[in-house]
Design an enzyme around this catalytic site. Structure first.
Site, PDB file in Angstrom:
ATOM      1  N   LYS A 187       0.863  -1.184   0.000  1.00 28.02           N
ATOM      2  CA  LYS A 187       0.000   0.000   0.000  1.00 28.02           C
ATOM      3  C   LYS A 187       0.898   1.233   0.000  1.00 28.02           C
ATOM      4  O   LYS A 187       1.445   1.625   1.027  1.00 28.02           O
ATOM      5  CB  LYS A 187      -0.913   0.028   1.234  1.00 28.02           C
ATOM      6  CG  LYS A 187      -2.089   0.975   1.033  1.00 28.02           C
ATOM      7  CD  LYS A 187      -2.502   1.716   2.259  1.00 28.02           C
ATOM      8  CE  LYS A 187      -1.612   2.853   2.621  1.00 28.02           C
ATOM      9  NZ  LYS A 187      -1.469   3.952   1.641  1.00 28.02           N
ATOM     10  N   GLY A 226       6.602   5.210   8.557  1.00 28.51           N
ATOM     11  CA  GLY A 226       5.697   6.354   8.552  1.00 28.51           C
ATOM     12  C   GLY A 226       5.637   6.949   9.943  1.00 28.51           C
ATOM     13  O   GLY A 226       6.573   6.785  10.739  1.00 28.51           O
ATOM     14  N   SER A 227       4.525   7.576  10.258  1.00 32.30           N
ATOM     15  CA  SER A 227       4.451   8.284  11.540  1.00 32.30           C
ATOM     16  C   SER A 227       4.184   7.330  12.706  1.00 32.30           C
ATOM     17  O   SER A 227       3.599   6.253  12.536  1.00 32.30           O
ATOM     18  CB  SER A 227       3.382   9.358  11.480  1.00 32.30           C
ATOM     19  OG  SER A 227       2.145   8.756  11.195  1.00 32.30           O
ATOM     20  N   THR A 228       4.578   7.761  13.861  1.00 29.86           N
ATOM     21  CA  THR A 228       4.408   6.967  15.080  1.00 29.86           C
ATOM     22  C   THR A 228       2.923   6.679  15.339  1.00 29.86           C
ATOM     23  O   THR A 228       2.558   5.560  15.698  1.00 29.86           O
ATOM     24  CB  THR A 228       5.047   7.726  16.266  1.00 29.86           C
ATOM     25  OG1 THR A 228       6.428   7.920  15.963  1.00 29.86           O
ATOM     26  CG2 THR A 228       4.912   6.966  17.573  1.00 29.86           C
ATOM     27  N   VAL A 241       0.356   6.397  13.273  1.00 32.57           N
ATOM     28  CA  VAL A 241      -0.224   5.369  12.403  1.00 32.57           C
ATOM     29  C   VAL A 241       0.308   3.988  12.799  1.00 32.57           C
ATOM     30  O   VAL A 241      -0.445   3.011  12.877  1.00 32.57           O
ATOM     31  CB  VAL A 241       0.051   5.674  10.903  1.00 32.57           C
ATOM     32  CG1 VAL A 241      -0.392   4.527  10.025  1.00 32.57           C
ATOM     33  CG2 VAL A 241      -0.650   6.958  10.484  1.00 32.57           C
ATOM     34  N   GLU A 279       9.393   1.554  11.269  1.00 34.05           N
ATOM     35  CA  GLU A 279      10.332   2.654  11.512  1.00 34.05           C
ATOM     36  C   GLU A 279       9.512   3.930  11.445  1.00 34.05           C
ATOM     37  O   GLU A 279       8.823   4.166  10.459  1.00 34.05           O
ATOM     38  CB  GLU A 279      11.457   2.631  10.475  1.00 34.05           C
ATOM     39  CG  GLU A 279      12.287   1.346  10.483  1.00 34.05           C
ATOM     40  CD  GLU A 279      12.878   0.985  11.849  1.00 34.05           C
ATOM     41  OE1 GLU A 279      13.100   1.894  12.669  1.00 34.05           O
ATOM     42  OE2 GLU A 279      13.086  -0.214  12.111  1.00 34.05           O
ATOM     43  N   CYS A 328      13.025  11.477   7.960  1.00 36.32           N
ATOM     44  CA  CYS A 328      12.812  11.089   9.347  1.00 36.32           C
ATOM     45  C   CYS A 328      14.043  11.469  10.169  1.00 36.32           C
ATOM     46  O   CYS A 328      13.956  11.701  11.367  1.00 36.32           O
ATOM     47  CB  CYS A 328      12.564   9.600   9.434  1.00 36.32           C
ATOM     48  SG  CYS A 328      13.786   8.683   8.516  1.00 36.32           S
ATOM     49  N   GLU A 364       7.714  16.420  16.374  1.00 36.77           N
ATOM     50  CA  GLU A 364       8.172  16.261  14.989  1.00 36.77           C
ATOM     51  C   GLU A 364       7.331  17.161  14.081  1.00 36.77           C
ATOM     52  O   GLU A 364       6.110  17.103  14.087  1.00 36.77           O
ATOM     53  CB  GLU A 364       8.020  14.803  14.523  1.00 36.77           C
ATOM     54  CG  GLU A 364       8.587  14.601  13.129  1.00 36.77           C
ATOM     55  CD  GLU A 364       8.431  13.176  12.582  1.00 36.77           C
ATOM     56  OE1 GLU A 364       7.318  12.634  12.633  1.00 36.77           O
ATOM     57  OE2 GLU A 364       9.425  12.619  12.080  1.00 36.77           O
TER      58      GLU A 364
HETATM   59  P1  NAD Z   1       2.195   8.613   7.465  1.00 37.35           P
HETATM   60  O1  NAD Z   1       2.217   7.911   8.755  1.00 37.35           O
HETATM   61  O2  NAD Z   1       1.217   9.703   7.265  1.00 37.35           O
HETATM   62  O3  NAD Z   1       1.919   7.584   6.288  1.00 37.35           O
HETATM   63  C1  NAD Z   1       2.709   6.415   6.129  1.00 37.35           C
HETATM   64  C2  NAD Z   1       1.883   5.384   5.409  1.00 37.35           C
HETATM   65  O4  NAD Z   1       0.829   4.981   6.279  1.00 37.35           O
HETATM   66  C3  NAD Z   1       1.204   5.906   4.133  1.00 37.35           C
HETATM   67  O5  NAD Z   1       1.192   4.881   3.159  1.00 37.35           O
HETATM   68  C4  NAD Z   1      -0.196   6.201   4.608  1.00 37.35           C
HETATM   69  O6  NAD Z   1      -1.157   6.165   3.574  1.00 37.35           O
HETATM   70  C5  NAD Z   1      -0.387   5.062   5.575  1.00 37.35           C
HETATM   71  N1  NAD Z   1      -1.496   5.214   6.509  1.00 37.35           N
HETATM   72  C6  NAD Z   1      -2.004   6.321   7.066  1.00 37.35           C
HETATM   73  N2  NAD Z   1      -3.065   6.000   7.829  1.00 37.35           N
HETATM   74  C7  NAD Z   1      -3.193   4.650   7.759  1.00 37.35           C
HETATM   75  C8  NAD Z   1      -4.092   3.684   8.281  1.00 37.35           C
HETATM   76  N3  NAD Z   1      -5.105   4.055   9.047  1.00 37.35           N
HETATM   77  N4  NAD Z   1      -3.900   2.382   7.973  1.00 37.35           N
HETATM   78  C9  NAD Z   1      -2.891   2.005   7.171  1.00 37.35           C
HETATM   79  N5  NAD Z   1      -2.035   2.859   6.630  1.00 37.35           N
HETATM   80  C10 NAD Z   1      -2.188   4.156   6.923  1.00 37.35           C
HETATM   81  O7  NAD Z   1       3.671   9.114   7.165  1.00 37.35           O
HETATM   82  P2  NAD Z   1       4.238   9.938   5.926  1.00 37.35           P
HETATM   83  O8  NAD Z   1       3.716  11.338   6.009  1.00 37.35           O
HETATM   84  O9  NAD Z   1       4.074   9.190   4.650  1.00 37.35           O
HETATM   85  O10 NAD Z   1       5.785   9.921   6.257  1.00 37.35           O
HETATM   86  C11 NAD Z   1       6.322  10.752   7.224  1.00 37.35           C
HETATM   87  C12 NAD Z   1       6.545  10.032   8.521  1.00 37.35           C
HETATM   88  O11 NAD Z   1       7.318   8.881   8.286  1.00 37.35           O
HETATM   89  C13 NAD Z   1       7.339  10.860   9.519  1.00 37.35           C
HETATM   90  O12 NAD Z   1       6.819  10.671  10.807  1.00 37.35           O
HETATM   91  C14 NAD Z   1       8.733  10.283   9.408  1.00 37.35           C
HETATM   92  O13 NAD Z   1       9.542  10.480  10.533  1.00 37.35           O
HETATM   93  C15 NAD Z   1       8.443   8.841   9.166  1.00 37.35           C
HETATM   94  N6  NAD Z   1       9.548   8.166   8.505  1.00 37.35           N
HETATM   95  C16 NAD Z   1      10.342   7.355   9.265  1.00 37.35           C
HETATM   96  C17 NAD Z   1      11.431   6.710   8.690  1.00 37.35           C
HETATM   97  C18 NAD Z   1      12.322   5.827   9.526  1.00 37.35           C
HETATM   98  O14 NAD Z   1      13.118   5.078   8.960  1.00 37.35           O
HETATM   99  N7  NAD Z   1      12.237   5.875  10.838  1.00 37.35           N
HETATM  100  C19 NAD Z   1      11.708   6.882   7.334  1.00 37.35           C
HETATM  101  C20 NAD Z   1      10.869   7.699   6.586  1.00 37.35           C
HETATM  102  C21 NAD Z   1       9.789   8.324   7.178  1.00 37.35           C
END
Ligand code: NAD
Length: 542
Positions: free
Chosen positions: A211, A264-266, A268, A292, A326, A424
């Site tokens: 996804k 993605g975000s913490t 989610v 992560e 991130c 963040e």
């Molecule tokens: P996000 O959490 O908004 O989205 C990440 C993914 O989760 C997307 O595909 C999104 O569509 C999906 N998502 C959102 N709601 C969901 C749900 N209810 N069910 C399933 N999937 C869902 O994050 P973003 O804006 O894409 O990325 C930024 C975040 O990612 C920041 O917090 C950043 O720190 C983190 N990040 C971390 C790393 C790492 O290695 N630690 C690397 C890159 C990004």
């Protein structure tokens, strides 16, 4: 078959310069022009087939948000269920395919990406995620190629791990894929992470549902085409853009759900973990949960540091890719005695930073990803403007009339727990806190206890004592720790990446440790001369 094959020792993909007149620059400029002017339609890919639902989403250019690059089909309930079924059918063949055949597919994908698809992948990532050419090259090409080459190599390293044997017994470990499918949920900010999350499990013989992020479908689809051309069998990776919560509702209820590979975000990730825990009784096995997540990445500067080096680390670490990494440096603790010198160097560097469209290669900064992000970042900047505890000392203007542009912004605060020192923001904003030079020990403690995240962080110092002290006090404050370097730019095979605390499960993407999560080991003991009597010697009295 019938041989102990050796995977080629991985080499990191060299980064091209795109210098004026270079063939790669000419090719890329043409590709950008072509792709910008040609709107495409993106299907779902389920069981290797293109699927169209008519429920459309849009891929736009963040720096030119009225411009539509593509319309993409979104999965509904039927397609999500079809994707799960396709993955399970593919599992029967893929999970027993010889590993060298699997490896060859991903090594071929790496070559396709590094060669014939390089310009297309860069153009797609630049246009859809608003990256300058260098940011795109290190992400969507170099890092993704590295993930593919290194991960197959790590797979072989894992398989070579075998136990000891006693006389007449042969013990073997078999690294089975998980029984079910892996749900790969990927972020917008790195095309390489998009590609890595569904393929790392697949390299280990698993099948996955991918996804992608709504705002990265356009570039992620290019990688899907590469996988197809590399010969990935039908149904091994199923590409299902669509409404996240609906997809998760269906996927996380399925008995064959075997793992989450998330970045993605913490918030989610917490929600996904909670939902899978609630559904635990439905699953055939305990799912592997790998995520992560966010960061509040720090730089502590000691009075012995070189001001110019500190300035460069901050400008690159905080503002490259608009701070949407991130690992982006978003808080810095600076010694008051060195402030004037450091600030002079930062201003000198910042005065040369240009912001604008990705097509103009002189721009260092481009747009942030979307309206939601733009509003969130602007609100933080507005909050700082209106606070008595902080001043905006650089930037601070936001303008979304053409694209989502936020000026690189530096906040100076007198409160070490100011909101922008703790939360963040995920944009081009860094906050500075000045400390008295003789309060170095206290500032290390402060840094360690200020944020709930622990992703990246660094120390700048030339006095070794200061470095040793920082390494000790900040031991748990960052999963990736830098000494005299910026907090971003981890390279696959060199700095395995991941953070602790609420920054994730720290399974270190692009390393053997991550791949280990995608296997369920079977131990086999084979006895060549089985015992023929139950009696042990101790049972004789004399
Ligand atoms: P996000 O959490 O908004 O989205 C990440 C993914 O989760 C997307 O595909 C999104 O569509 C999906 N998502 C959102 N709601 C969901 C749900 N209810 N069910 C399933 N999937 C869902 O994050 P973003 O804006 O894409 O990325 C930024 C975040 O990612 C920041 O917090 C950043 O720190 C983190 N990040 C971390 C790393 C790492 O290695 N630690 C690397 C890159 C990004």
């Amino acid at each position: 078959m019938n041989s102990n094959y050796k995977i080629p020792v991985p080499k990191n993909e060299p980064i091209k310069t795109y210098a004026p007149g270079s063939p790669e620059k000419i090719e890329l400029k043409n590709k950008l022009e072509e792709m910008y002017n040609k709107k495409i339609e993106i299907p779902l890919i389920i069981n290797g087939e293109e699927v169209r639902t008519g429920n459309m989403g849009k891929s736009i250019c963040p720096h030119d948000h009225k411009h539509v690059l593509a319309e993409f089909h979104q999965a509904g309930e039927k397609e999500i269920k079809d994707a799960i079924e396709a993955s399970q059918k593919a599992w029967m063949m893929w999970s027993i395919m010889p590993w060298e055949e699997r490896a060859a597919i991903f090594l071929r994908a790496a070559e396709l990406l590094a060669g014939p698809y390089r310009a297309e992948m860069n153009a797609a990532t630049m246009l859809c995620q608003s990256k300058n050419v260098y940011q795109s090259e290190i992400d969507s090409v170099a890092e993704l190629v590295d993930f593919l080459r290194y991960n197959v190599y790590f797979m072989q390293e894992i398989y070579q791990n075998q136990p000891n044997n006693s006389d007449g017994v042969w013990n073997r470990l078999e690294y089975r894929p998980l029984e079910g499918f892996v749900y790969a949920i990927t972020p917008f900010n790195f095309t390489s992470i998009g590609g890595n999350l569904p393929t790392a499990p697949a390299i280990m013989g698993n099948v996955s549902l991918w996804k992608p992020s709504r705002t990265a479908v356009y570039s992620n689809y290019v990688f899907m085409k590469i996988l197809h051309e590399a010969g990935l069998p039908k149904g091994v990776v199923n590409f299902i853009p669509g409404p996240s919560s609906k997809i998760s509702d269906i996927v996380l209820e399925n008995p064959n759900f075997a793992g989450i590979h998330f970045t993605g975000s913490t918030e989610v990730f917490n929600m996904l973990w909670k939902r899978s825990a609630e559904n635990m009784p439905k699953y055939k096995s305990y799912p592997r949960i790998v995520g992560e997540t966010g960061g509040k990445d720090f730089l502590v500067v000691h009075k012995s540091a070189n001001p110019r080096e500190v300035a460069t680390a901050i400008v690159r670490g905080a503002f490259e890719y608009q701070g949407q990494k991130c690992s982006a440096n978003s808080r810095a603790y600076l010694p008051r005695g060195k402030w004037n010198e450091i600030w002079k160097e930062i201003q000198e560097e910042m005065s040369r930073v240009k912001m604008g469209d990705v097509m103009d290669f002189t721009n260092f900064i481009n747009a942030v990803i979307d309206k939601v992000s733009f509003d969130k970042i602007s609100n933080y900047i507005e909050y700082a403007k209106n606070s008595k505890d902080a001043d905006i000392v650089w930037g601070g203007k936001c303008d979304d009339s053409k694209g989502y542009f936020v000026e690189p912004t530096i906040i100076l605060t007198t409160d070490p727990h100011f909101k922008t020192m703790e939360e963040e923001i995920f944009g081009p904003v860094i906050t500075f806190y000045l400390y008295e030079d003789d309060k170095y020990s206290e500032v290390l403690e402060l840094c360690n206890s200020t944020s709930q995240y622990a992703l990246t962080g660094g120390i700048f110092a030339t006095e070794r004592e200061a470095v040793i002290q920082a390494e000790h006090v900040l031991r748990n404050a960052a999963g990736n720790f830098y000494i005299n370097d910026k907090t971003t730019g981890a390279v696959v095979g060199h700095q395995p990446f991941g953070g602790a605390r609420v920054s994730g499960t720290n399974d270190k993407a692009g390393s053997v440790f991550n791949l280990l999560r995608w296997t369920s080991i079977r131990t086999t003991k084979e006895c060549f001369l089985p015992a023929k009597d139950f009696v042990y010697p101790f049972m004789d009295e004399e």
